[in-house]
Write an enzyme that holds these catalytic residues in place. Structure first.
Site, PDB file in Angstrom:
ATOM      1  N   HIS A 107       0.761  -1.115  -0.077  1.00 32.01           N
ATOM      2  CA  HIS A 107      -0.002  -0.203  -0.112  1.00 32.01           C
ATOM      3  C   HIS A 107       0.715   1.232  -0.006  1.00 32.01           C
ATOM      4  CE1 HIS A 107      -3.715  -2.332   1.662  1.00 32.01           C
ATOM      5  NE2 HIS A 107      -3.649  -2.414   0.468  1.00 32.01           N
TER       6      HIS A 107
ATOM      7  N   HIS B  83      -4.057  -5.767 -10.817  1.00 33.24           N
ATOM      8  CA  HIS B  83      -2.690  -5.037 -10.510  1.00 33.24           C
ATOM      9  C   HIS B  83      -1.718  -5.302 -11.695  1.00 33.24           C
ATOM     10  CE1 HIS B  83      -3.631  -4.327  -6.117  1.00 33.24           C
ATOM     11  NE2 HIS B  83      -4.513  -5.445  -6.191  1.00 33.24           N
TER      12      HIS B  83
END
Length: 409
Positions: A261, A390
């Site tokens: 993150h 992703h």
């Protein structure tokens, strides 16, 4: 580490930057195409999408979570903009499923999980709803006729139920009827909120989206991260104090910090800075601090990025998942775009070299979601290949050559 499928040069045998070479640009586009082809088999004849096994075979079971539907829309909207034929069919399919099944006609908002047309989890989660905004913004960029209506509706729901104007942050979760069932606050939904808000600004030019993204970034990157040695605690109390004792779901709400993150938020900080006109602020420095700290802390012996760390940067969970590597690739590529440093190029080549050898499925397409310390595929954690989102962005974002407005429209 072999690189024959990556580029016809060794990881460090050539000077310069891979992103400047036509060979690498073409390779990135080819990798994106392989993924889009593989995940095209996700599209059902009926409602929703299949989860695919490693070989592309649809898996039994029909549970569909909101973030999966919306990420498919976003990913194939990107694919459409890069010229992938047939992408519009999947965008249409996902948009129809949001409207017909995920949307709660009685109480408003969107259900978290469905099985076909049947609701199996009726919670209203910020994490899912910001992805609805992302899907709508991406659909708008490809001219989908339902995009404006979905954007307007998603914004209304976010404004009414999730946005905390005083804090400048999104709160997290409600029951179906919008009664509270917890006072949890989290970084993850807000980080993806920034992603959605910036994409919505790019699609519409509405500065409310840009302003809100800036407020979220100011809290996590401007205030929290410097006090935490450039690590980002995941979990917070109702008044936005770090909750160091929080232990949630070890996969979806793990304790401590999640370095993947930090890569995402660092790149988003640069995107926001670019969209804001590149003002004379410390945004590039703070983004670099986040990204470099995560690389130092989380890169494991033998390669791979640890899933979670404690608050001092020590590895808590050394599972090697695909998605932190993809986010590191995009983040380091963004650093290279603003300040070409040899150490960034080394990381970019190292990350792609590891991903290409360990995660990319050159036979079937897509990426394996987890490997062990020896680089062998782990099948006990995820069913099949969870999503394209992703890994597709790891190919398309670096290829764009930009920090924002990365899609060719």
């Amino acid at each position: 580490m072999t690189t024959d499928k990556l580029l016809p040069v060794g990881l460090d045998s050539e000077t310069g930057f891979w992103l400047d070479t036509p060979e690498h640009q073409n390779w990135l586009m080819e990798q994106a195409r392989h993924q889009l082809e593989f995940f095209s088999a996700s599209c059902r004849n009926g409602p929703g999408f299949f989860l695919l096994d490693h070989d592309g075979t649809p898996l039994p079971g029909e549970v569909q979570e909101l973030h999966t539907t919306t990420r498919m829309i976003h990913s194939y909207a990107m694919g459409h903009l890069f010229g992938f034929k047939g992408a519009e069919k999947i965008v249409d399919h996902g948009m129809a499923y949001l409207e017909s099944s995920h949307r709660d006609a009685e109480f408003g908002g969107f259900f978290w999980a469905l099985e076909g047309d049947r609701v199996v989890d009726d919670r209203k989660l910020a994490y899912g709803h910001v992805f609805v905004l992302l899907a709508a913004a991406s659909a708008k960029q490809v001219g989908h006729p339902g995009a404006d209506r979905l954007m307007t509706y998603a914004r209304k729901v976010l404004d009414t139920h999730f946005w905390d104007e005083e804090a400048g942050l999104f709160c997290d979760e409600w029951n179906r009827d919008w009664t509270p069932f917890s006072d949890y606050r989290g970084m993850n939904a807000n980080m993806h909120g920034v992603e959605a808000l910036l994409t919505a600004f790019e699609a519409t030019g509405d500065k409310v989206y840009l302003s809100r993204a800036g407020r979220i970034l100011d809290f996590f990157v401007g205030r929290v991260a410097p006090k935490e040695n450039w690590r980002l605690p995941e979990h917070y109390t109702s008044d936005w104090q770090i909750d160091r004792a929080y232990v949630g779901n070890p996969m979806f709400r793990p304790a401590g910090t999640t370095p993947g993150h930090s890569f995402e938020l660092g790149r988003l900080q640069l995107q926001y800075w670019d969209l804001s006109g590149r003002p004379n602020t410390d945004a590039p420095h703070s983004a670099r601090q986040l990204i470099e700290q995560a690389l130092r802390d989380a890169w494991l012996p033998g390669g791979g990025i640890a899933y979670t760390l404690d608050f001092d940067g020590q590895v808590s969970n050394e599972n090697r998942f695909w998605w932190p590597v993809t986010e590191a690739i995009s983040a380091v590529a963004a650093l290279i775009r603003i300040d070409k440093k040899a150490e960034d190029e080394h990381w970019y080549r190292t990350l792609w070299g590891y991903a290409n050898e360990r995660f990319v499925d050159h036979q079937n397409g897509g990426w394996f979601p987890a490997v062990d310390e020896n680089g062998k595929v782990v099948t006990s954690i995820f069913n099949g290949k969870p999503d394209i989102y992703h890994s597709l962005q790891a190919c398309l974002f670096p290829r764009s050559g930009r920090l924002s407005r990365m899609l060719p429209f």
